[in-house]
Design an enzyme around this catalytic site. Sequence first.
Site, mmCIF file in Angstrom:
data_model
loop_
_atom_site.group_PDB
_atom_site.id
_atom_site.type_symbol
_atom_site.label_atom_id
_atom_site.label_comp_id
_atom_site.label_asym_id
_atom_site.label_seq_id
_atom_site.Cartn_x
_atom_site.Cartn_y
_atom_site.Cartn_z
ATOM 1 C CG HIS A 165 9.650 0.222 -7.791
ATOM 2 N ND1 HIS A 165 8.921 -0.622 -8.615
ATOM 3 C CD2 HIS A 165 10.772 -0.447 -7.457
ATOM 4 C CE1 HIS A 165 9.581 -1.753 -8.759
ATOM 5 N NE2 HIS A 165 10.710 -1.683 -8.074
ATOM 6 C CB THR A 167 5.597 -1.087 -10.106
ATOM 7 O OG1 THR A 167 5.915 -0.594 -8.797
ATOM 8 C CG2 THR A 167 6.464 -2.295 -10.419
ATOM 9 C CE LYS A 168 4.445 2.025 -5.886
ATOM 10 N NZ LYS A 168 5.319 0.833 -6.010
ATOM 11 C CG ASN A 169 0.191 6.314 -11.295
ATOM 12 O OD1 ASN A 169 0.232 5.203 -10.780
ATOM 13 N ND2 ASN A 169 -0.956 6.933 -11.523
ATOM 14 C CB ILE A 171 8.892 5.348 -12.869
ATOM 15 C CG1 ILE A 171 9.181 5.625 -14.354
ATOM 16 C CG2 ILE A 171 7.550 4.651 -12.716
ATOM 17 C CD1 ILE A 171 9.358 4.380 -15.197
#
Length: 370
Positions: A165, A167-169, A171
């Site tokens: 997603h 918001t992750k490291n 993406i």
Amino acid sequence: MLYIEQAVRSGKISGNGIFTKKCQSFFEKEYRFKKALLTTSCTDALEMCALLIECGPEDEIIVPSYTFVSTALAFVRQGAKIVFADSEKFHPNVDVNKLEALITPRTKAIVVVHYAGVAVDMDEVMRLSQKYNLVVIEDAAQAIDSYYKGKPLGSIGHLATFSFHETKNVISGEGGLLVINENDFLERAEIIWEKGTNRASFFRGEVNKYGWIDIGSSFLPSEIIASFLWAQLENLTAIQEKRKMIWDTYYSGLKFLDDQEKLRLPKIPKYASNNGHMFYLICDSLETRSDLIAFLRKQKIHAVFHYISLHKSKFYLKNNKKLDLPNADFFTDTLVRLPLYFEMVQEEQQKIIKVIKDFYGRILRYHSSL
């Protein structure tokens, strides 16, 4: 953009093409996962886990209460009963010392969440798995490139899931990964992934035709999503170095407030590594956290709280009794996440640190005047 263009020009933008295979091969080689399958989300990967372990109304699944709803929802959809576990006192991760008391003859699996990319004590979890013959599922949504005693997270449990997603490291907008480390799940995972068919085996030349042989769904992301992810994976080292540098800057800049017991900073156990996924503060109360978030917002700094304990959700309480999980509730009320993203520049971060210092300086001056 180059890889997205290549995917489009290849004439195959549906799932399981060249970029899907590149990504899956990367995870299998880099982290020694037995089998990796890209999915459209981490939620889908968790739903595949629920299908693979064949949980149903007679089964109980132990899940931490302090987590995102998908961790529980995937198993609820199959009719299983969720048994919520409390967090540790000093970390949002599940308290492994409280797990055994939750196990009953109906328990089928333990789902652990590596909060902020920091490992749960997996030795104890796997000990319980062997003792009671339970499946262990690692919800490693936040834990790419993070380790437990040198072992990559996602490689320890029988199954694991990751999120890509935005918001992750790493993406791809939306996207996820299912990891299969247990031989018994390997063949069926691919069938469920391919809409309940043995289509993947057909394209490998292992069977001369394919058909409907099991349950499943359309869990594959498109090649456009996979090509975007592949570009991220090629730059994983640089991404991780930058994120960990930002994390370290926050920690060193705010450590004196922890030393003065004004707030608590994240704690990384000796057995765990830090992948720089998230930097959070623990305030002393809900009131202080609300005031801090509001103070930051006035300076145009977007800091937010995180999960609300699932055992207190309206959905859970419709059919279940209230639970006393004080540590999960404490983090629900006191944890605040600070901005952390790859493009963050030093000036932005120093401003955030200064505003937090100003906030606690005002609190100190206020109490001194009483």
